[in-house]
Motif scaffolding. Structure first.
Motif, PDB file in Angstrom:
ATOM      1  N   GLY A 158      13.744  19.378  -8.170  1.00  9.48           N
ATOM      2  CA  GLY A 158      14.490  19.136  -9.401  1.00  9.48           C
ATOM      3  C   GLY A 158      14.742  17.671  -9.671  1.00  9.48           C
ATOM      4  N   ASP A 159      14.501  16.818  -8.673  1.00 11.19           N
ATOM      5  CA  ASP A 159      14.707  15.383  -8.868  1.00 11.19           C
ATOM      6  C   ASP A 159      13.582  14.725  -9.665  1.00 11.19           C
ATOM      7  N   PHE A 160      12.487  15.418  -9.814  1.00 12.78           N
ATOM      8  CA  PHE A 160      11.325  14.823 -10.485  1.00 12.78           C
ATOM      9  C   PHE A 160      11.358  15.176 -11.969  1.00 12.78           C
ATOM     10  N   LEU A 161      11.845  14.226 -12.753  1.00 10.63           N
ATOM     11  CA  LEU A 161      12.048  14.429 -14.183  1.00 10.63           C
ATOM     12  C   LEU A 161      10.855  13.925 -14.976  1.00 10.63           C
ATOM     13  N   TYR A 162      10.639  14.527 -16.129  1.00 13.83           N
ATOM     14  CA  TYR A 162       9.560  14.051 -16.989  1.00 13.83           C
ATOM     15  C   TYR A 162       9.818  12.622 -17.436  1.00 13.83           C
ATOM     16  N   GLU A 163      11.097  12.293 -17.671  1.00 13.83           N
ATOM     17  CA  GLU A 163      11.433  10.944 -18.135  1.00 13.83           C
ATOM     18  C   GLU A 163      11.122   9.875 -17.101  1.00 13.83           C
ATOM     19  N   HIS A 164      11.042  10.279 -15.835  1.00  9.73           N
ATOM     20  CA  HIS A 164      10.772   9.312 -14.771  1.00  9.73           C
ATOM     21  C   HIS A 164       9.276   9.285 -14.486  1.00  9.73           C
ATOM     22  N   VAL A 165       8.596   8.340 -15.099  1.00  9.14           N
ATOM     23  CA  VAL A 165       7.167   8.179 -14.847  1.00  9.14           C
ATOM     24  C   VAL A 165       6.952   7.815 -13.382  1.00  9.14           C
ATOM     25  N   SER A 166       7.757   6.858 -12.916  1.00  8.69           N
ATOM     26  CA  SER A 166       7.668   6.377 -11.546  1.00  8.69           C
ATOM     27  C   SER A 166       8.855   6.877 -10.741  1.00  8.69           C
ATOM     28  N   ASN A 167       8.592   7.294  -9.520  1.00  8.21           N
ATOM     29  CA  ASN A 167       9.630   7.751  -8.609  1.00  8.21           C
ATOM     30  C   ASN A 167       9.514   6.918  -7.338  1.00  8.21           C
ATOM     31  N   PHE A 168      10.535   6.092  -7.097  1.00 12.74           N
ATOM     32  CA  PHE A 168      10.451   5.076  -6.057  1.00 12.74           C
ATOM     33  C   PHE A 168      11.015   5.554  -4.729  1.00 12.74           C
ATOM     34  N   THR A 169      10.273   5.250  -3.667  1.00 25.07           N
ATOM     35  CA  THR A 169      10.820   5.330  -2.328  1.00 25.07           C
ATOM     36  C   THR A 169      11.363   3.944  -1.971  1.00 25.07           C
ATOM     37  N   PHE A 170      12.117   3.892  -0.871  1.00 24.34           N
ATOM     38  CA  PHE A 170      12.597   2.583  -0.413  1.00 24.34           C
ATOM     39  C   PHE A 170      11.420   1.641  -0.197  1.00 24.34           C
ATOM     40  N   ARG A 171      10.377   2.163   0.412  1.00 24.17           N
ATOM     41  CA  ARG A 171       9.224   1.330   0.729  1.00 24.17           C
ATOM     42  C   ARG A 171       8.457   0.913  -0.517  1.00 24.17           C
ATOM     43  N   SER A 172       8.282   1.824  -1.464  1.00 25.73           N
ATOM     44  CA  SER A 172       7.483   1.483  -2.646  1.00 25.73           C
ATOM     45  C   SER A 172       8.198   0.479  -3.542  1.00 25.73           C
ATOM     46  N   MET A 173       9.536   0.517  -3.535  1.00 24.26           N
ATOM     47  CA  MET A 173      10.298  -0.442  -4.340  1.00 24.26           C
ATOM     48  C   MET A 173      10.060  -1.866  -3.831  1.00 24.26           C
ATOM     49  N   ARG A 174      10.203  -2.027  -2.537  1.00 21.09           N
ATOM     50  CA  ARG A 174      10.011  -3.357  -1.962  1.00 21.09           C
ATOM     51  C   ARG A 174       8.554  -3.799  -2.068  1.00 21.09           C
ATOM     52  N   THR A 175       7.640  -2.872  -1.812  1.00 18.42           N
ATOM     53  CA  THR A 175       6.220  -3.196  -1.879  1.00 18.42           C
ATOM     54  C   THR A 175       5.826  -3.673  -3.267  1.00 18.42           C
ATOM     55  N   MET A 176       6.329  -3.015  -4.297  1.00 16.47           N
ATOM     56  CA  MET A 176       5.979  -3.379  -5.660  1.00 16.47           C
ATOM     57  C   MET A 176       6.386  -4.818  -5.963  1.00 16.47           C
ATOM     58  N   PHE A 177       7.619  -5.163  -5.656  1.00 20.15           N
ATOM     59  CA  PHE A 177       8.088  -6.509  -5.980  1.00 20.15           C
ATOM     60  C   PHE A 177       7.348  -7.574  -5.180  1.00 20.15           C
ATOM     61  N   GLU A 178       7.173  -7.340  -3.905  1.00 21.59           N
ATOM     62  CA  GLU A 178       6.559  -8.370  -3.065  1.00 21.59           C
ATOM     63  C   GLU A 178       5.075  -8.550  -3.364  1.00 21.59           C
ATOM     64  N   SER A 179       4.461  -7.556  -3.991  1.00 20.31           N
ATOM     65  CA  SER A 179       3.055  -7.689  -4.361  1.00 20.31           C
ATOM     66  C   SER A 179       2.877  -8.229  -5.776  1.00 20.31           C
ATOM     67  N   CYS A 180       3.985  -8.523  -6.447  1.00 21.61           N
ATOM     68  CA  CYS A 180       3.914  -8.959  -7.843  1.00 21.61           C
ATOM     69  C   CYS A 180       4.588 -10.306  -8.090  1.00 21.61           C
ATOM     70  N   GLY A 181       4.694 -11.129  -7.042  1.00 22.59           N
ATOM     71  CA  GLY A 181       5.202 -12.472  -7.260  1.00 22.59           C
ATOM     72  C   GLY A 181       6.681 -12.671  -7.020  1.00 22.59           C
ATOM     73  N   TRP A 182       7.304 -11.837  -6.173  1.00 22.64           N
ATOM     74  CA  TRP A 182       8.737 -11.934  -5.915  1.00 22.64           C
ATOM     75  C   TRP A 182       9.011 -12.002  -4.415  1.00 22.64           C
ATOM     76  N   LEU A 183      10.130 -12.644  -4.068  1.00 19.68           N
ATOM     77  CA  LEU A 183      10.605 -12.709  -2.693  1.00 19.68           C
ATOM     78  C   LEU A 183      11.846 -11.837  -2.546  1.00 19.68           C
ATOM     79  N   THR A 184      11.877 -11.011  -1.533  1.00 24.46           N
ATOM     80  CA  THR A 184      13.005 -10.105  -1.314  1.00 24.46           C
ATOM     81  C   THR A 184      14.150 -10.821  -0.625  1.00 24.46           C
ATOM     82  N   ARG A 185      15.331 -10.691  -1.179  1.00 29.47           N
ATOM     83  CA  ARG A 185      16.537 -11.131  -0.488  1.00 29.47           C
ATOM     84  C   ARG A 185      17.263  -9.944   0.137  1.00 29.47           C
ATOM     85  N   GLU A 186      17.339  -8.851  -0.611  1.00 26.95           N
ATOM     86  CA  GLU A 186      17.932  -7.626  -0.092  1.00 26.95           C
ATOM     87  C   GLU A 186      17.205  -6.430  -0.675  1.00 26.95           C
ATOM     88  N   CYS A 187      17.088  -5.386   0.109  1.00 25.56           N
ATOM     89  CA  CYS A 187      16.603  -4.105  -0.401  1.00 25.56           C
ATOM     90  C   CYS A 187      17.300  -3.035   0.430  1.00 25.56           C
TER      91      CYS A 187
END
Length: 351
Positions: free
Chosen positions: A173-202
């Protein structure tokens, strides 16, 4: 719905999403923000941002601000410490609520190339927005690029639902049509660090149902870009190229990917060279420039070279260093523009 998962980072996305089915302009996004626990979460986040990242007067832009409640909370939390210019971007009907809270409000989408330079924010907030985007990677990459061009390093605070527990407990039930992307902890950090950002906290919060990423643009992601160029679209790229062509720049690579590049931007003038003798004396398909052999630089020197075949940049750069000392500057084409190719780039790609 047709959900797929990335085997590397666990990101889950709806392959068949159609944004036309979600009329946000008609107030279809009714996220409940008045629960006691949720309000405590907002208050704690505002305090954390104030204590860790806010030290002087600053400008905060909230991308997809909703009713403006969090931005308003952050502004009030900082009142005794500093002054916050709070700017809300909200394209939906809730922009009216933002105005009632006396936030500087734009009833529009936030477009990095247009809006970042206008506000020069010290902090960007983007809460419960990325999961609704069809292409969140493209958005945050464009944002990192625009930060580099405006020479700013704002703190970026992103918050999305975290599906780690939903996956572990098969909560479909957590997978909504409105949510194209559903992030895990790992995918959130991976996305930013692969797109030109440095992580300070996650970190996960709100009973591990939310993941918050905080970071800054990576200054090494887009180093050495020429200043004073209008980067807002391909017209800026073409204008910049035309300015270089009017000096003494030459294009290296006249067939294959090189020809594709010249045709894509309708570049029909300027010298084109290549180190492959089989190509010398022929013409660039589609744009018509005569292809000269690279040795023509001995008789007709040029100080600037733009490598049109990015994947061969390291080899071409080394050939230039060894054989053509007249060349002082080498550029390469990246996804969002042109950057100078340096010895550091060469070692990074060949080590």
């Amino acid at each position: 719905m047709n959900f797929h998962v990335c085997v590397k980072c666990g990101h889950v996305f709806n392959k068949d999403f159609d944004v036309a089915q979600i009329p946000y302009e008609e107030d279809s996004n009714l996220m409940f923000n008045n629960g006691r626990g949720w309000q405590r979460h907002l208050d704690e986040l505002a305090l954390k941002l104030r204590d860790n990242y806010i030290h002087n007067d600053l400008t905060v832009v909230d991308i997809g601000a909703g009713d403006g409640s969090f931005l308003h909370t952050l502004k009030l939390t900082c009142m005794l410490k500093c002054d916050v210019e709070a700017i809300a971007y909200e394209p939906g009907p809730e922009h009216r609520d933002c105005k009632l809270l006396r936030l500087k409000t734009y009833a529009d989408y936030f477009i990095p190339g247009r809006d970042l330079g206008k506000h020069k924010p010290d902090m960007l907030v983007c809460r419960h927005v990325l999961e609704h985007m069809e292409q969140p990677r493209e958005f945050i990459t464009e944002l990192a690029w625009a930060c580099a061009q405006n020479n700013i390093r704002p703190v970026f605070v992103a918050e999305v639902p975290c599906i780690d527990r939903a996956l572990a407990t098969t909560r479909v039930g957590d997978f909504l049509y409105e949510h194209v992307s559903n992030f895990t902890f790992r995918s959130m950090r991976t996305m930013f660090e692969s797109c030109g950002w440095l992580t300070r906290e996650c970190y996960r919060t709100y009973n591990d149902e939310v993941v918050i990423w905080t970071g800054v643009p990576n200054p090494r992601a887009y180093p050495g870009y020429p200043q004073g160029w209008d980067y807002h679209g391909t017209s800026g790229l073409v204008n910049f190229l035309m300015e270089l062509i009017d000096t003494d720049m030459v294009f290296w690579g006249g067939t294959g990917k090189g020809a594709a590049f010249l045709n894509a931007f309708h570049i029909t003038k300027g010298r084109v060279i290549d180190s492959d003798r089989r190509k010398a004396g022929r013409y660039v398909p589609g744009t018509g420039q005569l292809i000269e052999h690279a040795e023509s630089l001995y008789e007709n020197p040029a100080e600037t070279v733009l490598i049109t075949t990015r994947w061969r940049a390291a080899d071409i750069w080394m050939e230039i260093q060894q054989c053509y000392p007249c060349v002082k500057t080498v550029y390469v084409v990246e996804p969002f523009g042109i950057k100078e190719y340096t010895e550091d780039d060469y070692h990074a790609e060949t080590s």
